[in-house]
Design an enzyme around this catalytic site. Sequence first.
Site, PDB file in Angstrom:
ATOM      1  N   HIS A  92      39.144  43.207  33.532  1.00 35.24           N
ATOM      2  CA  HIS A  92      38.933  42.099  32.578  1.00 35.24           C
ATOM      3  C   HIS A  92      39.209  42.547  31.138  1.00 35.24           C
ATOM      4  CE1 HIS A  92      36.917  39.280  35.462  1.00 35.24           C
ATOM      5  NE2 HIS A  92      36.597  40.402  36.057  1.00 35.24           N
ATOM      6  N   ASN A 165      33.490  33.952  37.630  1.00 32.82           N
ATOM      7  CA  ASN A 165      34.943  33.845  37.674  1.00 32.82           C
ATOM      8  C   ASN A 165      35.339  32.381  37.846  1.00 32.82           C
ATOM      9  OD1 ASN A 165      35.652  36.569  37.417  1.00 32.82           O
ATOM     10  ND2 ASN A 165      35.580  36.931  39.628  1.00 32.82           N
TER      11      ASN A 165
HETATM   12 FE1  HDD Z   1      32.789  42.480  37.288  1.00 28.06          FE
HETATM   13  C1  HDD Z   1      33.662  42.914  34.032  1.00 28.06           C
HETATM   14  C2  HDD Z   1      33.122  39.082  36.929  1.00 28.06           C
HETATM   15  C3  HDD Z   1      32.315  42.088  40.673  1.00 28.06           C
HETATM   16  C4  HDD Z   1      32.063  45.736  37.539  1.00 28.06           C
HETATM   17  N1  HDD Z   1      33.308  41.247  35.792  1.00 28.06           N
HETATM   18  C5  HDD Z   1      33.617  41.613  34.504  1.00 28.06           C
HETATM   19  C6  HDD Z   1      33.868  40.461  33.709  1.00 28.06           C
HETATM   20  C7  HDD Z   1      33.724  39.372  34.529  1.00 28.06           C
HETATM   21  C8  HDD Z   1      33.362  39.874  35.829  1.00 28.06           C
HETATM   22  C9  HDD Z   1      33.902  37.927  34.137  1.00 28.06           C
HETATM   23  C10 HDD Z   1      34.284  40.459  32.262  1.00 28.06           C
HETATM   24  C11 HDD Z   1      33.113  40.319  31.342  1.00 28.06           C
HETATM   25  C12 HDD Z   1      33.593  40.247  29.918  1.00 28.06           C
HETATM   26  O1  HDD Z   1      34.277  39.278  29.579  1.00 28.06           O
HETATM   27  O2  HDD Z   1      33.308  41.177  29.172  1.00 28.06           O
HETATM   28  N2  HDD Z   1      32.817  40.914  38.560  1.00 28.06           N
HETATM   29  C13 HDD Z   1      32.851  39.592  38.199  1.00 28.06           C
HETATM   30  C14 HDD Z   1      32.564  38.779  39.352  1.00 28.06           C
HETATM   31  C15 HDD Z   1      32.354  39.613  40.409  1.00 28.06           C
HETATM   32  C16 HDD Z   1      32.492  40.957  39.905  1.00 28.06           C
HETATM   33  C17 HDD Z   1      32.507  37.257  39.346  1.00 28.06           C
HETATM   34  C18 HDD Z   1      32.013  39.302  41.826  1.00 28.06           C
HETATM   35  C19 HDD Z   1      31.401  38.248  42.200  1.00 28.06           C
HETATM   36  N3  HDD Z   1      32.320  43.682  38.825  1.00 28.06           N
HETATM   37  C20 HDD Z   1      32.120  43.332  40.148  1.00 28.06           C
HETATM   38  C21 HDD Z   1      31.633  44.467  40.884  1.00 28.06           C
HETATM   39  C22 HDD Z   1      31.530  45.504  40.001  1.00 28.06           C
HETATM   40  C23 HDD Z   1      31.981  44.994  38.721  1.00 28.06           C
HETATM   41  C24 HDD Z   1      31.284  44.471  42.356  1.00 28.06           C
HETATM   42  C25 HDD Z   1      31.099  46.919  40.204  1.00 28.06           C
HETATM   43  C26 HDD Z   1      30.368  47.358  41.152  1.00 28.06           C
HETATM   44  N4  HDD Z   1      32.948  44.050  36.030  1.00 28.06           N
HETATM   45  C27 HDD Z   1      32.546  45.313  36.351  1.00 28.06           C
HETATM   46  C28 HDD Z   1      32.647  46.282  35.180  1.00 28.06           C
HETATM   47  C29 HDD Z   1      33.083  45.341  34.020  1.00 28.06           C
HETATM   48  C30 HDD Z   1      33.277  44.014  34.721  1.00 28.06           C
HETATM   49  C31 HDD Z   1      33.470  47.476  35.448  1.00 28.06           C
HETATM   50  C32 HDD Z   1      34.267  45.781  33.169  1.00 28.06           C
HETATM   51  C33 HDD Z   1      33.830  45.620  31.733  1.00 28.06           C
HETATM   52  C34 HDD Z   1      32.432  45.242  31.813  1.00 28.06           C
HETATM   53  O3  HDD Z   1      32.026  45.191  33.111  1.00 28.06           O
HETATM   54  O4  HDD Z   1      31.701  45.018  30.879  1.00 28.06           O
HETATM   55  O5  HDD Z   1      31.431  46.892  34.926  1.00 28.06           O
END
Ligand code: HDD
EC number: 1.11.1.6
Length: 711
Positions: A92, A165
């Site tokens: 993202h 999402n």
């Molecule tokens: Fe995630 C970012 C949505 C599963 C780990 N995720 C991130 C963002 C969104 C989502 C919208 C961007 C937030 C922003 O604008 O700063 N992610 C989801 C959805 C998931 C999902 C809807 C499943 C239903 N994500 C998911 C899992 C993991 C992560 C299973 C780890 C185990 N996601 C992350 C992250 C991020 C992220 C690596 C990257 C930057 C942040 O978090 O702040 O931690």
Amino acid sequence: MPSKKTDSPKHSQLAGTDTPDRANTNAKVQSLEDVRSDATGQALRTNQGVRIADNQNTLKAGDRGPSLLEDFIMREKITHFDHERIPERIVHARGTGAHGYFQSYGNHSALTKAGFLQDPAKITPVFVRFSTVQGPRGSADTVRDVRGFAVKFYTDEGNFDLVGNNMPVFFIQDAIKFPDFVHAVKPEPHNEIPTGASAHDTFWDFVSLVPESAHMVMWAMSDRAIPRSLRMMEGFGVHTFRLINDQGVASFVKFHWKPRQGVHSLLWDEAQKLAGKDADFQRRDLWEAIETGDYPEWELGVQIVPEADEHKFDFDLLDPTKIIPEELVPVTPLGKMVLNRNPDNFFAEVEQVAFCPGHIVPGIDFTNDPLLQGRLFSYTDTQLSRLGGPNFHQIPINRPVAPNHNNQRDALHQHVVHKGRASYEPNSIDGGWPKETPPAAQDGGFESYQERIDAHKIRQRSESFGDHFSQARLFFQSMSPTEQHHIIKAYSFELGKVEREAIRAREVNEILANIDLKLAAAVAANLGLPAPTAVTVQVKGSQLAQSPALSQLNHPGVVGIKGRKIAVLVADGVDAGSVDRLVKALEAHSARPLLLGPTSAPVKAADGTQLPVAASMEGMPSIMFDGIVVPGGKASTDALAASGLAKHFLLEGYKHLKAMVLTRELSGSLGLKEDKGLVLGDDQGAVDAFVKAVEGHRVWEREAAAEAVPA
Ligand code: HDD
């Protein structure tokens, strides 16, 4: 700088003389106020406050001599510049954001004790960040990808982040697979190709080996993955959450955002071209809409399942690869969100905002969804390296409007000067403050839902998570023929980019065949593979044959053509009266007509008036518009008919199924036939038909005829 303002959540005291909508977000605006920097009228100074006399020249030993190390002004400036970048988000990374507010429709206290859902007079400030998933910060907006839809509610009881999402399911069921999935979809490690795309071997290798991804991959191959605008997407919390009322009664819920603008998409050819011609297409669209006062709006709703009904479905509520079809549990509207203010500074707000699904408030709680459980760890952890330490909650965009006193101290980038001697609890030295708040019906401390757990410690997937194809099939079978056609084309395009034939064949035979044999056969034909004749897994099928709510054609929106961009093609000799009539008629519908000429120079109308244009047809090609109108005036339409640029503009618009108003001569010379959305003349009847066609977003009936037009 722990301002008194952060300790003061009462918006009513803060609302100034602003417009009602803007005043609504004043609580957060106010909490950001003391960190806003406005240099108007100010002297240029160093970071230590010293006025700078010369910002043009380094201090040197003679005007042709070497630079001197003692030049603290140059060194401070360059050092700061050298460190301007922070690590981008691991996923993202590409996104954009906006401020706004949330307002409850009524008192939902029977469902939850969360204060922001209890009083329709209460205005809760929000900040939203939309994003793509795969590409880096500088990648294009319109790639085929999932869109992030993350909302931070600055409630009086603390921040609530709904980190969702634009698709209601996910690729995997357990968070432990997230790094594998992300490594597979990201650019391949040896050459860092492709940027912002899933059309490559490692992605399809992984998803063809992991059937739990089948449902989400269907969504990613559908038109949902190429939204026309961030304003025209649904949003989903994905996981099942709990809402808890003041009696301690919990309900399972799925969160939904429904856009008043409708759910609309680009065509794949448009999306690809836009990626080159305007990589910022979607952030520009959101920015312009808000700047022009066309504030996008979503309704927040929930599907509610009483605790007692947890096991009444043919899937597990804890499985994030499943939806609850809206036909089984309708969405109950709770309130609305309006986005009405663009950020002042992209880095400070959009880049530094830190979301976490673990940011919840009393009245909301998690479930045991194993994907959600892992997310609760991952987000805070990632901020430590991205934002440089555990004080990221003190960054202005992340600060709650609720007070946040506790005994956490020090660490990198500490901005608060904590007073008092005791940074521990219990203490007697500082009167015992800050103190716990026992849980209570209202304004109590956070209390987790007391779920009874009696189980073995075990690494195992529940059998109830085992059906990976029924809902993928439900999705495909709920699509209109047009949408199905697009899905087949998307799979064919993506798999066509996969180099290894074994991966293509595995996806067709072991995934698509189990979803729908006709889908598998159509994709196989496009890849030159034999059509599978049998399934490899016995699928029980969904309890519904179709779920009409899944087809985006059933979500036209309620705002008509408000905010839609319409190209008005003009050349010298145009009939100024015709231009005026068309523009006024479109403006009456709150659309955004823009005059385009052969160049950026004004055109000269037949009556001699000069008409300024917004851009040339090359500067703003047809792919940036929702409809095209050509006013009358023989000299002008003759010039357009003779111009390669104008002909390309019109044929491309026709090919992309856009509504068009043309003169009879021009449509004749281009060989285009009238249809529901291609209307002739500039009278009211033509305008009405055009408006109706733009409301329908595309002239779908034209699709077969349009395929014959060169791209
Ligand atoms: Fe995630 C970012 C949505 C599963 C780990 N995720 C991130 C963002 C969104 C989502 C919208 C961007 C937030 C922003 O604008 O700063 N992610 C989801 C959805 C998931 C999902 C809807 C499943 C239903 N994500 C998911 C899992 C993991 C992560 C299973 C780890 C185990 N996601 C992350 C992250 C991020 C992220 C690596 C990257 C930057 C942040 O978090 O702040 O931690």
